[in-house]
Design an enzyme around this catalytic site. Structure first.
Site, PDB file in Angstrom:
ATOM      1  N   SER A 154       0.856  -1.186   0.000  1.00 36.44           N
ATOM      2  CA  SER A 154       0.000   0.000   0.000  1.00 36.44           C
ATOM      3  C   SER A 154       0.892   1.236   0.000  1.00 36.44           C
ATOM      4  O   SER A 154       1.681   1.405  -0.917  1.00 36.44           O
ATOM      5  CB  SER A 154      -0.947  -0.029   1.212  1.00 36.44           C
ATOM      6  N   HIS A 180      -2.969  -1.049  -3.245  1.00 37.49           N
ATOM      7  CA  HIS A 180      -4.028  -0.064  -3.029  1.00 37.49           C
ATOM      8  C   HIS A 180      -3.705   1.159  -3.889  1.00 37.49           C
ATOM      9  O   HIS A 180      -2.663   1.791  -3.718  1.00 37.49           O
ATOM     10  CB  HIS A 180      -4.112   0.320  -1.556  1.00 37.49           C
ATOM     11  N   ASP A 279      -4.342  -4.829   6.060  1.00 39.45           N
ATOM     12  CA  ASP A 279      -4.628  -5.695   4.915  1.00 39.45           C
ATOM     13  C   ASP A 279      -3.416  -6.581   4.615  1.00 39.45           C
ATOM     14  O   ASP A 279      -2.280  -6.109   4.607  1.00 39.45           O
ATOM     15  CB  ASP A 279      -4.965  -4.841   3.694  1.00 39.45           C
TER      16      ASP A 279
END
Length: 335
Positions: A154, A180, A279
């Site tokens: 991310s 992401h 995540d």
């Protein structure tokens, strides 16, 4: 004996757990430290409470007894005695490292007096390995034949992933990558990766596309990337999904990692890099529980030490490696 054998009992039937609890308490040689209802809970309880022995059924939800045995024996070095009606999996239990396999009789025959010999068998088997204990098999990733790499990141991810990809050269496996990213930025990012990582073909994944060695497939913005199935050539066929976001994220690293773990089992190699939030942690845990291998980026090189930290806290990091060392380790593992 002066010390009691500390045990965990794992069975999805509360009735059977209750009967076994009475049997082993009555024997006098055992101390019960926990009663759990599935393999996942057995692994977690074994890690937390460090028993001498786990007694486990095979057919349980979430994680079955054979897979739990692999983890408990391989990672925690704790003996496991299998007590199951599923005699067809006796050999599977043995290969997983079970200390013994006892066939579970019909529920109508499960009485304290009929189970006393089982408790004695468990005690004698445990004392034998305690007195002359062979070295338990430890999961060694160098003996795995990895067939796929899944990668998640991310905040700070693109530069982190670029460092890894540039160290891989002509890599022999496909790489599936969940990052992401904002809508509209994914195409430009793919172009940037292709320019900055000339030895690896980088592209946005397409629905129904076959994942081939030497290629990196990134999830497009606002699409989950998962494996639909493995084709006859042994390659993953990818699926793009509009399923709801997980923890407000789509694509979600967890979703990709769980999918790869489910399809590839011990042939799955997962790498979790810099990023905010959690995540990927549960996905790493799924990879480990399916006998795959996980690498997370060390705090010293993370832009944001969120996602890797969550995986470490969950006990889902097999290795913790600085960014500039990850490529070399991946090449070592896939030789």
């Amino acid at each position: 004996m002066s010390e009691k054998i500390r045990i965990i009992i794992a069975d999805d039937s509360a009735i059977i757990r209750g009967i076994l609890e009475k049997v082993f308490k009555a024997d006098g040689n055992f101390e019960i430290v926990d009663l759990v209802s599935n393999g996942r809970k057995a692994v977690d309880a074994a890690r937390e409470k460090e028993p001498d022995l786990v007694i486990s059924d095979i057919d349980m939800p979430e994680l079955d007894g054979v897979e739990a045995t692999k983890l408990i024996r391989g990672q925690l070095e704790i003996p496991v005695a299998i007590f199951s009606e599923n005699e067809a999996r006796r050999d599977d239990a043995s290969r997983a490292g079970a200390l013994l396999f006892e066939k579970k009789p019909a529920l109508s025959s499960l009485k304290m007096e009929t189970l006393k010999p089982f408790a004695e068998h468990v005690r004698k088997s445990f004392m034998t390995v305690k007195g002359h204990k062979p070295q338990p098999h430890k999961a060694d990733p160098t003996f795995n034949t990895f067939k796929i790499v899944v990668l998640g990141a991310s905040t700070g991810g693109p530069s982190a992933v670029q460092t890894v990809l540039n160290g891989l050269g002509k890599f022999p496996l496909p790489i599936l990558y969940a990052q992401h990213i904002d809508v509209g930025a994914d195409g430009k990012m793919a172009e940037w990766f292709n320019e900055s990582c000339p030895e690896i073909n980088f592209q946005l994944a397409k629905d129904g596309q076959e994942a081939l060695p030497g290629n990196v497939y990134m999830a497009p913005a606002e699409k989950h990337l998962v494996i639909d199935y493995i084709n006859p050539m042994g390659n993953a066929v990818m699926k793009l999904s509009d399923d709801p976001p997980e923890r407000f994220l789509r694509p979600a690293v967890n979703k990709l990692f769980r999918s790869a773990a489910s399809h590839y089992k011990n042939a799955c190699l997962a790498v979790l890099m810099t990023g905010m939030g959690q995540d990927g942690a549960e996905g790493c845990k799924a990879v480990i529980e399916n006998s795959g291998h996980t690498i997370v980026e060390d705090k010293s090189t993370c832009t944001v030490f969120g996602m890797p930290a969550a995986a470490i806290k969950l006990g889902a990091a097999n290795e913790i490696i600085p960014r500039d060392k990850i490529a070399a380790r991946l090449l070592e593992l896939v030789k």
